[in-house]
Design a protein around this motif. Structure first.
Motif, short mmCIF file in Angstrom:
data_model
loop_
_atom_site.label_atom_id
_atom_site.label_comp_id
_atom_site.label_asym_id
_atom_site.label_seq_id
_atom_site.Cartn_x
_atom_site.Cartn_y
_atom_site.Cartn_z
N ASN A 139 0.81 -1.20 0.00
CA ASN A 139 0.00 0.00 0.00
C ASN A 139 0.86 1.26 0.00
OD1 ASN A 139 -1.82 1.94 0.52
ND2 ASN A 139 -2.51 1.11 2.47
N THR A 140 0.57 2.19 -0.87
CA THR A 140 1.32 3.44 -0.85
C THR A 140 0.44 4.60 -0.45
OG1 THR A 140 0.86 3.91 -3.14
CG2 THR A 140 2.85 2.65 -2.68
N HIS A 141 -0.64 4.28 0.20
CA HIS A 141 -1.64 5.32 0.41
C HIS A 141 -1.27 6.28 1.53
CE1 HIS A 141 -5.83 6.76 1.18
NE2 HIS A 141 -5.55 7.06 -0.05
N ALA A 142 -1.67 7.56 1.33
CA ALA A 142 -1.43 8.55 2.39
C ALA A 142 -2.70 8.79 3.17
CB ALA A 142 -1.02 9.85 1.77
N HIS B 101 -7.96 10.31 -3.70
CA HIS B 101 -7.43 9.49 -2.61
C HIS B 101 -8.14 8.14 -2.49
CE1 HIS B 101 -4.63 12.09 -0.27
NE2 HIS B 101 -5.17 13.00 -1.05
N ARG B 102 -9.33 8.06 -3.05
CA ARG B 102 -10.14 6.87 -2.81
C ARG B 102 -10.25 5.92 -4.01
NH1 ARG B 102 -10.42 5.47 2.04
NH2 ARG B 102 -12.38 4.39 1.68
N TRP B 107 -5.46 8.18 -7.71
CA TRP B 107 -4.39 8.24 -6.71
C TRP B 107 -3.01 8.12 -7.38
CZ3 TRP B 107 -2.71 9.86 -2.33
CH2 TRP B 107 -1.67 9.24 -1.66
N LEU B 200 -5.54 9.45 8.34
CA LEU B 200 -5.56 8.96 6.96
C LEU B 200 -6.87 9.32 6.25
CD1 LEU B 200 -3.96 5.41 7.32
CD2 LEU B 200 -2.95 7.40 6.20
N ASP B 201 -6.76 9.83 5.05
CA ASP B 201 -7.91 10.18 4.21
C ASP B 201 -8.87 11.14 4.91
OD1 ASP B 201 -7.02 8.81 2.07
OD2 ASP B 201 -8.29 7.06 2.33
N PRO B 271 -6.81 2.73 -2.91
CA PRO B 271 -5.41 2.30 -2.84
C PRO B 271 -5.21 1.34 -1.67
CG PRO B 271 -5.55 4.67 -3.10
CD PRO B 271 -6.94 4.19 -2.86
#
Lengths: 142, 298
Positions: A139-142, B101-102, B107, B200-201, B271
């Motif tokens: 996962n590279t999510h922020a 972001h979702r 992303w 986060l998010d 993601p």
């Protein structure tokens, strides 16, 4: 033509700013100074990673940590920050006396050589037997 | 149509001066807030983004013009159209950003802005090169279909971008409550760039934080918790091209190896989603963190 001049101006500006950041010695020299510090970095790298065994490089630029599930986490310096990877069977390790060189299999992440002193052989052995199965690392999510 | 200037052209010298001012602040207070290689990568991403925008801008503008020609209302250039357009464009930005972001496809483009582990004014200029490829513009140009002229959209969008520059800093704490309630501020945007599970998010706003309050994505900055910036799986490199394309490469690899029935999900799901549960989404990370907090409390 005006656009090209603008682009040239932007490139000169960014090079100047980067030079200035270096000239003013921004950044710094961060090191892992204790097991508690390494533990904090592990939690930051992988939420919930609870190390039971920690080995810190003699210079403090990296650390290897193992949790109670046998997972191995490598943390290394990245500029003045830290970056880490959960090691798996794709990782490579090479032992040379007290020095353990670890590659994560990611070219851009690079390899890191840790001076682990007398602990190096046992960690090298642990890495050789690594067989974690699927990892939660994609996962590279922020 | 009135003759409109290009706001960003006038703002760039101010950007440079403010970055140098912030570096001076960092020099005396906290040198680690800047890292020369990180700064260079961020600014190079910004310059590349401008080039990418110049190459593809005409096409996007033409599409907006086509929509405008088929508009629903004749709004024209009346005075009230400007503030209304600014607010609606900011609302469109909120949804574009939230989707950025979702949905992994979006992303892949937006991650560039988040991949620095630093949070300073140079991070603001860390912009994508692949926004056109991701088709991110589809969220904002439909306002032309309503009846706002594309030149007006471009103009207010530029002011939106300029506003968002100064909030990328740790040099400013919090503003008076009324301001923090309505406007996006450095405090709110630090939350947005954080990788701490609680953050986060969250806080997708561009100019007005009210959108996050309205749509349930607002989180207040907690003074007692140190913020960590970047992405959940930090890049660990200052390589410019990898910074630009790493998530696209990740998508390509997943599309290649995933079973046929899951391929689409690797494009449109959040993601971190994976068909075999081997990865974690931000929701999963937060849930695990919350569970740990509750266990500690018991």
């Amino acid at each position: 033509m005006a656009e090209l001049l603008q682009l040239a101006g932007s490139i000169v500006s960014i090079l100047f700013i980067a030079w200035l950041a270096r000239f003013w010695r921004l950044g710094g020299d961060v090191r892992i100074h204790s097991e508690a510090h390494a533990r904090d970095l592990a939690e930051e790298t992988l939420c919930g990673f609870n190390p039971v065994d920690i080995a810190i490089d003699k210079a403090g630029i990296a650390a290897l940590l193992r949790d109670d599930q046998g997972r191995h986490l490598l943390i290394r310096r990245h500029g003045v920050q830290w970056a880490g990877r959960l090691l798996d069977r794709h990782s490579e390790s090479r032992l040379d006396q007290n020095f353990l060189t670890i590659g994560t299999g990611e070219k851009t992440f690079g390899t890191i050589t840790l001076n682990l002193g007398e602990q190096a052989p046992s960690w090298a052995s642990g890495l050789r037997h690594l067989n974690n199965g699927p990892h939660k690392t994609g996962n590279t999510h922020a | 149509m009135p003759e409109l200037f290009r706001p960003v052209d006038y703002a760039v010298p101010a950007f440079i001066i403010l970055i140098i001012a912030e570096m001076l602040w960092a020099r005396s207070r906290a040198p680690e807030k800047y890292e020369p290689r990180d700064t260079l990568t961020s600014l190079a991403l910004g310059t590349g983004s401008t080039v990418a925008g110049a190459l593809t801008g005409a096409l996007v503008f033409s599409l907006a013009m086509w929509m405008y020609e088929n508009r629903l209302f004749d709004i024209g250039w009346v005075w009230w159209a400007w503030p209304l357009c600014f607010v609606l464009d900011d609302l469109a930005y909120y949804w574009a950003h939230r989707t950025g972001h979702r949905v992994r496809w979006f992303w892949a483009s937006h991650v560039n802005h988040h991949s620095s582990q630093h949070y300073n004014l140079s991070t603001a200029l860390r912009q994508t090169w692949t926004g056109f490829l991701a088709v991110s513009f589809i969220f904002r140009i439909p306002l032309a279909l309503i009846g706002f002229h594309p030149a007006m959209l471009l103009f207010v969008g530029a002011f939106n971008l300029i506003y968002q520059f100064w909030i990328h800093t740790e040099a400013i704490g919090k503003f008076p409550r009324w301001f923090e309630y309505v406007m996006n501020t450095p405090s709110h945007h630090r939350v947005h760039h954080a990788t701490n599970p609680r953050y986060l998010d969250r806080n997708y706003a561009g100019v007005f934080i009210i959108w996050d309050r309205m749509f349930g994505t607002f989180t207040e900055e907690v003074d007692s918790e140190k913020i960590r910036y970047g992405i959940v799986r930090q890049l660990g490199t200052f390589n410019l091209l990898w910074s630009v394309f790493h998530e696209w490469v990740g998508i390509f690899k997943d599309l290649w190896s995933a079973p046929w029935r899951h391929k689409l999900s690797y494009l449109v799901r959040e993601p971190g989603w994976s068909h075999d549960g081997s990865r974690e989404t931000s929701d999963m990370i937060r849930a695990r963190w919350l569970e740990a907090q509750e266990a500690k409390a018991d």
